[in-house]
Design an enzyme around this catalytic site. Sequence first.
Site, PDB file in Angstrom:
ATOM      1  N   CYS A  48       0.815  -1.215   0.000  1.00 21.70           N
ATOM      2  CA  CYS A  48       0.000   0.000   0.000  1.00 21.70           C
ATOM      3  C   CYS A  48       0.847   1.263   0.000  1.00 21.70           C
ATOM      4  O   CYS A  48       0.313   2.357  -0.204  1.00 21.70           O
ATOM      5  CB  CYS A  48      -0.943   0.004   1.193  1.00 21.70           C
ATOM      6  SG  CYS A  48      -0.099   0.009   2.790  1.00 21.70           S
ATOM      7  N   SER A  76       9.086   1.114   6.589  1.00 19.92           N
ATOM      8  CA  SER A  76       7.626   1.163   6.492  1.00 19.92           C
ATOM      9  C   SER A  76       7.083   2.497   6.982  1.00 19.92           C
ATOM     10  O   SER A  76       7.742   3.221   7.727  1.00 19.92           O
ATOM     11  CB  SER A  76       7.008   0.036   7.317  1.00 19.92           C
ATOM     12  OG  SER A  76       7.368  -1.231   6.802  1.00 19.92           O
ATOM     13  N   ALA A  78     -11.407  -8.377   1.006  1.00 15.80           N
ATOM     14  CA  ALA A  78     -11.201  -9.570   1.835  1.00 15.80           C
ATOM     15  C   ALA A  78      -9.823 -10.178   1.630  1.00 15.80           C
ATOM     16  O   ALA A  78      -9.632 -11.377   1.814  1.00 15.80           O
ATOM     17  CB  ALA A  78     -12.286 -10.614   1.532  1.00 15.80           C
ATOM     18  N   GLY A 132      -7.556  -6.877   4.589  1.00 14.62           N
ATOM     19  CA  GLY A 132      -8.881  -7.055   5.172  1.00 14.62           C
ATOM     20  C   GLY A 132      -8.841  -7.984   6.370  1.00 14.62           C
ATOM     21  O   GLY A 132      -9.495  -7.737   7.391  1.00 14.62           O
TER      22      GLY A 132
END
Length: 489
Positions: free
Chosen positions: A50, A109, A190, A194
């Site tokens: 992400c 991160s 999902a 998720g």
Amino acid sequence: MSILLVGISHRSAPVSILEKVAITDADRPKLIDRMLTSSHVSEAMIVSTCNRVEVYAVVDAFHGGLAEVGELLTKHSGLPLPDLTKHAYVRYSEAAAEHLFAVASGLDSMVIGEQQVLSQIRGAYASADAQQAVGRTMHELAQHALRVGKRVHSETGIDRAGASVVSVALDRSQQVLGPLAGLTAVVLGAGAMGGLAVAHLSRAGIGRIIVVNRTPARAKRLAATARSHGVEAEPMELSRLTEAMAAADVVITCTGAVGAVVTLADTHRALAERERDSEVERPLVFCDLGLPRDVEHAVAGLPGVTVIDIETLQHDPAAGAAAGDTAAARAIVAEELAKYLTGQRMAEVTPTVAALRQRAAEVVEAELLRLDSRLPGLADPERDEVARTVRRVVDKLLHAPTVRVKQLASTPGGDTYAEALRELFELKPGAAQAVAAPMEITPISDEHTAIRFLGDVVPGGPQALADGEIALADDFTAGHRGEEQGQTA
């Protein structure tokens, strides 16, 4: 052959650029296939999360490999080359390995110390391996990186800062909603993120979870997981997203879709349903963890709606780890990098040692044949004893130099000893080619391959580079020294 890394992350680019460069699970195999058909890339792995996209490639030439990877990312993202390279960074050889080790450790991160990146690297490796895009070099690099990450998390307290971006996003949402206990959450998507969201929501005491996904079977599985944690949960089809949002207090999105999944119109309808069903105005919080973003930008302007996205989390102070834990983690990365490089150097000298022993064996066999021609009546027992004696002498003479050259190969500049062996014993050209020699990095003159990655930190501070030059990144520690000084000031 050396490792080349070309990457774009939350440290080097705004979310708007990351969205365009983002590589989905569906895109990854196609891009790897394209790389493997290029002339300079023999192995490849793509780590896409992400907040980062990083291409790791085993290349036979720095300039050629860089041009091919840069062209691939340019075509995929649709960004002009100058816009792409403005936000990209390059690591090569040892620096590429160090960077991956730091990433696996959670040091690079958005939330320092988060552990999810380990599973993302493992998934990237598995995907590349399934395409037969992984050879010895990439296999050893990825497996060592995973070991480094596990060691950092087991030996330091770096993950005390937060388990993931999800935990920080939920902490921010509680600043708007208060405690999550008894509230309703929608998890849109999902996948791995998720599942992480469901775990965090369950621990926070959420009252109800609605799992929305394009694939009903996956939504049912994740809802069942939530119920196993004692939380009321139900799956819901994507066509009923508005209904789900109308019932929700917090919506966590992490779909990996190319465009916005939560539109302004959907949100308007959901808010209208909430007004009809409740006399008290309830705030609605979106935790948009997708890349590209799942929530349409205009949604953040609606009254009573708060959107917490990746861009918001970049500046959250909770994303930092304690200085002591960070320093301990970086010390482990440095130690493991030294081990990795030692192993790589020793592996590189092995073909030379093997070629030397093969050359010695050939000389012994030639001399034994000559002995047979001169003493044709020599009995087999005597001949065998002579052969054993000659081989023992040769083995004893070669033992010390071959052991020593392996030891010396583990030191900086150790490849020169292997080169000396090749020269002194006139080893075959194939043996020389089997040992990787360091590549000299020179400026690029061809304007089509002159990719200037200016986002890196170089010794002496930012420099204005002449056209055609490449700024290779300094090591990870140097790259973040300025940030550390800023945190401790």
